[in-house]
Design a protein around this motif. Structure first.
Motif, short mmCIF file in Angstrom:
data_model
loop_
_atom_site.label_atom_id
_atom_site.label_comp_id
_atom_site.label_asym_id
_atom_site.label_seq_id
_atom_site.Cartn_x
_atom_site.Cartn_y
_atom_site.Cartn_z
N SER A 1 -97.38 -59.97 19.77
CA SER A 1 -96.33 -59.14 19.17
C SER A 1 -96.68 -57.66 19.26
N ALA A 2 -97.96 -57.35 19.19
CA ALA A 2 -98.37 -55.94 19.27
C ALA A 2 -98.12 -55.36 20.65
N LEU A 3 -97.83 -56.23 21.63
CA LEU A 3 -97.66 -55.76 23.00
C LEU A 3 -96.26 -55.99 23.53
N VAL A 4 -95.30 -56.35 22.67
CA VAL A 4 -93.95 -56.65 23.16
C VAL A 4 -93.33 -55.44 23.82
N PHE B 1 -91.53 -73.65 18.94
CA PHE B 1 -92.79 -73.35 19.60
C PHE B 1 -93.43 -72.11 18.97
N LEU B 2 -94.75 -72.16 18.87
CA LEU B 2 -95.56 -71.03 18.43
C LEU B 2 -96.47 -70.65 19.58
N VAL B 3 -96.39 -69.41 20.04
CA VAL B 3 -97.15 -68.94 21.20
C VAL B 3 -98.26 -68.01 20.73
N HIS B 4 -99.49 -68.35 21.12
CA HIS B 4 -100.65 -67.55 20.74
C HIS B 4 -101.48 -67.31 22.00
N MET B 5 -101.22 -66.21 22.66
CA MET B 5 -101.93 -65.89 23.90
C MET B 5 -101.79 -64.40 24.19
N THR B 6 -102.53 -63.95 25.19
CA THR B 6 -102.48 -62.54 25.58
C THR B 6 -101.24 -62.26 26.41
N ALA B 7 -100.97 -60.97 26.60
CA ALA B 7 -99.73 -60.56 27.25
C ALA B 7 -99.67 -61.00 28.71
N SER B 8 -100.77 -60.96 29.43
CA SER B 8 -100.76 -61.29 30.85
C SER B 8 -100.33 -62.73 31.08
N LEU B 9 -100.77 -63.63 30.23
CA LEU B 9 -100.42 -65.04 30.37
C LEU B 9 -99.04 -65.33 29.78
N ALA B 10 -98.74 -64.69 28.67
CA ALA B 10 -97.46 -64.93 28.00
C ALA B 10 -96.29 -64.45 28.85
N MET C 1 -87.29 -63.21 26.75
CA MET C 1 -87.75 -63.43 25.38
C MET C 1 -86.65 -63.19 24.35
N GLN C 2 -85.40 -63.19 24.76
CA GLN C 2 -84.32 -62.90 23.82
C GLN C 2 -84.25 -63.97 22.73
N GLY C 3 -84.21 -63.50 21.48
CA GLY C 3 -84.14 -64.40 20.34
C GLY C 3 -85.48 -64.80 19.77
N VAL C 4 -86.58 -64.33 20.38
CA VAL C 4 -87.92 -64.69 19.90
C VAL C 4 -88.21 -63.98 18.59
N LEU C 5 -88.88 -64.69 17.67
CA LEU C 5 -89.37 -64.08 16.44
C LEU C 5 -90.82 -63.68 16.64
N GLY C 6 -91.17 -62.49 16.17
CA GLY C 6 -92.53 -62.01 16.28
C GLY C 6 -93.09 -61.59 14.94
N LEU C 7 -94.40 -61.60 14.86
CA LEU C 7 -95.09 -61.24 13.63
C LEU C 7 -96.21 -60.28 14.00
N MET D 1 -85.06 -71.37 26.74
CA MET D 1 -84.77 -70.17 25.96
C MET D 1 -83.28 -70.10 25.64
N ARG D 2 -82.66 -71.30 25.53
CA ARG D 2 -81.23 -71.36 25.25
C ARG D 2 -81.01 -71.84 23.82
N GLU D 3 -79.75 -72.10 23.51
CA GLU D 3 -79.38 -72.54 22.18
C GLU D 3 -80.12 -73.82 21.80
N GLY D 4 -80.56 -73.87 20.55
CA GLY D 4 -81.26 -75.05 20.05
C GLY D 4 -82.76 -74.90 20.01
N TYR D 5 -83.30 -73.84 20.61
CA TYR D 5 -84.74 -73.61 20.63
C TYR D 5 -85.09 -72.42 19.72
N ALA D 6 -86.34 -72.43 19.27
CA ALA D 6 -86.86 -71.30 18.49
C ALA D 6 -88.30 -71.03 18.94
N TRP D 7 -88.64 -69.75 19.07
CA TRP D 7 -89.98 -69.35 19.51
C TRP D 7 -90.53 -68.31 18.55
N ILE D 8 -91.81 -68.45 18.23
CA ILE D 8 -92.53 -67.47 17.41
C ILE D 8 -93.75 -67.03 18.19
N ILE D 9 -94.03 -65.74 18.18
CA ILE D 9 -95.24 -65.23 18.83
C ILE D 9 -96.13 -64.60 17.77
#
Length: 911
Positions: free
Chosen positions: A259-262, A224-233, A273-279, A246-254
């Motif tokens: 990412s600027a607000l993590v 999954f690729l997540v593109h949204m603001t912090a309030s919704l995310a 959000m453990q294991g999430v990749l951010g850019l 958010m368990r084994e076998g899934y991958a998330w990118i924000i």
């Protein structure tokens, strides 16, 4: 008195300082600048504080500047109308020279239009949607990175990990929708599909978001690729965690906007959000930035209670640099005592602060705009340098959310691609490889890259050369081996990307097969497996719910039968060389040839005369004695000799062919099948066998129309052997139907007892199964071609599982026995019979025409009133009479030779 004088001098000193400060202040030009932010949000609260600190820091350093910016802040909330109204009020009533904001892209669209109308620069550090282009809006400046700047970096990450499908979850606003076209183009370049896009409205409640997450879970998507603001995310990740995504076998990118607000996100959200990749854009370290961060932490406690200000974020740094750049530009542009050129108000005299008709044009807007566009300095977020009205993109850092921190695992730049370290070495080649990044910790606290392909494999009792499932006695985990397994691993090595996987046996609780191959492949449609690897045949009904790769094995179904006993034991083997029709035709031609010779010789040769019984015996005796060239009768007619020459040629070929065929049957004996025709087996109601759980059962019933009660399933080669060797009379089977790869292995083990016969029923061989529309199928198919065309690689795998089977003295098991009879047929000698028949017919016609031509006129004149049939009878009587020998010189010469041989002592006297 002395004390009073001292106190008076101190007061005089303070008055002097105050007068100097007032005088100094009166010399400065205060320039009003509007600020439109959502002060109730994290970004708005931090940005306001950062801008205030920026101006304090700037004028502390640039105390000699003649201008001073005054920030006039308006709270727009999250409302588009409120933002436009606030901007219009600032322009009309406050006559601001520029507006910083608004905060969101949807709000900026309207405010930008107002700025263009009033020629007031609209400067935004947070409206990052690519749909807002400074090139199309001349009075719009973006002091932040356009969202499209990160698209190539996102695509590089996706390609590095070999993900062929990714689901976009985005905010259904201008900010969220603006990035979609750029993502689609970038993913198309790396051949990654976006099968589903989830649009979530910005004001969705938890129930609505949970419903959308349920839909996502049902799609069997894992990336999954997540593109949204912090309030919704923040809502999204908490609910996704509860849904088990958010368990084994899934991958998330924000994306960078989130990412600027993590860091400022709450602990509950971050835990989800453990294991999430951010850019996010890379911020170079500097002393100025470190000092600012220390001051920021000290000032956190002094913030107003109603303003939520947490940790510093990227938007706050961009806001700081924006205020600094604006202060520089105002001083550089020399804005003094400027205002708006007013337009006539609307016809209504009612005062309104939203009367667009009364909106004037800024006198300094264009100058200030041009000055800001050329302003450059080293800010907190890096180098402030605008290209085409927006911040110049540089590098992006890739981080991994672990615990309460974000661990940097690598960087992406336009020049170098992915790398673990960021330096200025531009000589390094561009790279998109996951090896260039540090090992991330994925959701579920795993280091194995998701998604791990769940591959179903069949569990079989026999025929395990292709796929075998064993169990580790210590760990009780399955151990997979076999030809299909090794080919699949070789195919994975040939792929241009990694493909993590795990093999899952298709079994029940007793570790036995859970069903047929049709049921196994259907598990893909049920989303239990992501693929099926094994000896799975590509057939039409399965292709309706799965996609197959190209085949990696031979194709077709054939029949195996028992070899007959030795033909040398056959009592009537001497009849086998010729087919029945050839025997009958040959006998008939023998008789016809004898009759032809009798007709040609009857009137002139005494050896062909006599009683009728004797003549009949002469006909048969002469014709059949020619078979061994032992006839005793001498022929006198030239036409007879012509017929005999041709006939001897035919007899020679027939006898030689018969001798060769019989010798082959008696000496060079070949394997002969007990059955060569499926129709014969069905007609007699014999049993046939097939491999258990194989699709061959359906082929026998539907295509070959066998009765189900006549089918017997088997699990091993030994079962085949036992059932075939019993024979049809002892409860055995007449034939085994199976796919050619299995038949080859069976014949390799029992090559001297069985043979493959009959036609081959078409199938497409063994292939690997994937979900319908899977983007992996073309990659796997191309890799299969690479492996199967590499004879060394494939040959090594084949030798591992097939070369040791059976005796090395066996003939090639792929050689099949023809279903045609081994006897010689009439078709093979048709030309010879036509030739001898033609010659015989011509000889008879010549003889008859000669005889009738000489006797018919005489007979007609002597009996003119006789009927035609009477004349024919008379002609037959004439024909039966012996002809005068003097009319045939061949007869006289024959008699002379006979007389000379029989009387050798008689010497003719000399004259």
């Amino acid at each position: 008195m002395a004390c009073y004088q001292k106190h008076l001098s101190f007061v005089s000193f303070l008055l002097l300082i105050l007068s100097l400060h007032v005088e100094h202040s009166m010399a400065k030009e205060f320039v009003p600048v509007g600020v439109v932010l959502d002060l109730n949000s994290t970004v708005g609260g931090i940005a306001k504080r950062c801008m205030s600190m920026a101006l304090s820091d700037f004028y502390a350093v640039k105390d000699d500047y003649n201008t001073r910016i005054t920030l006039l802040t308006k709270n727009s909330g999250n409302d588009v109308i409120a933002a436009a109204s606030a901007a219009l009020d600032l322009m009309m009533n406050e006559e601001v020279h520029a507006i910083v904001g608004p905060q969101r892209s949807a709000q900026a669209k309207f405010v930008i239009e107002l700025g263009r109308k009033a020629q007031v620069p609209i400067i935004s550090f947070s409206a990052t949607s690519p749909s807002l282009s400074p090139a199309q809006n001349p009075f719009f400046i973006r002091t932040a990175l356009d969202d499209s700047a990160e698209v190539k970096a996102i695509a590089a990450i996706v390609k590095a990990y070999g993900w062929r499908e990714i689901v976009l979850i985005y905010e259904d606003t201008d900010y969220g929708n603006g990035l979609i076209p750029y993502l689609m183009d970038a993913f198309e370049e790396i051949e990654t599909r976006m099968p589903y896009r989830s649009a979530i409205p910005p004001f969705s409640n938890n129930s609505e978001i949970a419903q959308e997450i349920k839909k996502l879970n049902e799609t069997n998507a894992r990336i999954f690729l997540v593109h949204m603001t912090a309030s919704l995310a923040s809502k999204l990740f908490v609910l996704a965690n509860k849904a088990g995504m958010m368990r084994e076998g899934y991958a998330w990118i924000i994306t960078a906007g989130l990412s600027a607000l993590v860091d400022p996100l709450g602990p509950k959200v971050k835990e989800s959000m453990q294991g999430v990749l951010g850019l996010r854009p890379y911020i170079p370290r500097s002393k100025q930035l470190e000092e600012f961060k220390r001051r920021w932490k000290r000032n956190l406690t002094s913030s107003k209670p109603n303003v939520k200000i947490t940790g510093l974020n990227l938007f706050g740094l961009w806001a700081y640099d924006t205020a600094w750049a604006l202060a520089l530009a105002v001083e550089k542009a020399g804005i003094m005592h400027s205002g708006f050129l007013k337009k006539n108000a609307s016809k209504s005299n009612i005062k309104s602060n939203v009367d667009l008709a009364a909106l004037g044009i800024s006198e300094t807007g264009q100058i200030l705009l041009d000055t800001i566009l050329t302003t450059e300095f080293q800010g907190l977020s890096g180098k402030f340098h605008l290209i085409k009205g927006q911040l110049e993109p540089s590098a992006f850092e890739i981080f991994n959310v672990i615990g309460k921190t974000e661990r940097i695992i690598g960087y992406w730049t336009i020049q170098r691609g992915l790398s673990q370290e960021l330096d200025d070495n531009n000589e390094v080649a561009y790279s998109i490889s996951k090896d260039k990044l540090k090992q991330p910790i994925w959701p579920g606290d795993r280091t194995e890259q998701p998604p791990k392909l769940r591959i179903g494999v069949p569990v079989k009792l026999g025929f395990d050369e292709f796929l075998k499932v064993e169990w580790d006695p210590r760990t009780n985990k399955p151990i997979i081996s076999g030809f299909s397994h090794d080919v699949f691993l070789a195919v994975l090595k040939a792929l241009p990307f990694p493909l993590p996987h795990e093999f899952i046996p298709f079994m029940n609780k007793d570790k036995q097969s859970a069903g047929t191959y049709d049921e196994l492949t259907y598990q893909i449609k049920l989303q239990k497996y992501d693929a099926v690897v094994g000896d799975t045949t590509i057939i039409a009904n399965r292709s309706s719910y799965v996609d197959f790769t190209l085949p990696y094995s031979e194709s077709g179904v054939s029949m195996v039968v028992l070899v007959k006993d030795n033909e040398k034991k056959n009592f009537w083997i001497f009849l086998k060389p010729l087919s029945l029709d050839l025997w009958l035709t040959t006998g008939a031609v023998f008789v016809i040839t004898g009759v032809v010779i009798w007709v040609l010789e009857h009137r002139i040769n005494s050896e062909f005369r006599g009683p009728r019984v004797q003549q009949l015996g002469t006909i048969f005796g002469f014709s059949f004695s020619t078979l061994v060239f032992a006839h005793s009768e001498k022929v006198l007619s030239n036409w007879s000799r012509f017929v005999m020459i041709i006939w001897f040629f035919v007899v020679l070929i027939l006898t030689q062919s018969y001798t060769a065929s019989l010798a082959s049957m008696l000496t060079v004996q070949r394997l002969q099948p007990t059955f060569v025709d499926v129709k014969e087996i069905k007609k007699n109601g014999y049993f046939v066998g097939y491999q258990n759980n194989s699709y061959v059962e359906g082929l026998l019933i539907k295509q070959l129309t066998f009765d189900r009660s006549k089918l017997k399933p088997f699990n091993t080669y030994d079962d085949y052997h036992e059932a075939l060797s019993k024979g049809i009379q002892n409860g055995g089977i007449a034939a085994v139907f199976d796919e050619i790869p299995y038949i080859k292995l069976f014949l390799a083990k029992y090559c001297s007892r069985y043979t493959m016969v009959g036609p081959t029923y078409k199938s497409d061989g063994f292939g690997f199964a994937f979900p319908l529309g899977s983007p992996l199928v073309p990659y796997i198919s191309r890799a299969i071609l690479n492996v199967t065309q590499d004879t060394d690689k494939l040959g090594a795998i084949e030798r591992t599982y097939f070369s040791s089977r059976g005796s090395t003295n066996c003939e090639d098991p792929s050689t099949s026995i023809s279903s045609n009879s081994p006897s010689l047929t009439l078709h093979s000698f048709g030309g010879l019979f036509i030739i001898t028949g033609t010659v015989s017919l011509i000889s008879l016609l010549v003889c008859f025409f000669k005889f009738f031509g000489s006797h018919w006129p005489t007979l007609s004149n002597s009996n003119p009133e006789s009927s035609f049939w009477s004349k024919l009878i008379e002609m037959a009587k004439y024909f039966d009479q012996k002809e005068d020998p003097s009319s045939h010189p061949n007869i006289e010469r024959h008699k002379s030779r006979v007389h000379a041989i029989s009387s050798p002592d008689i010497i003719e006297p000399s004259t």
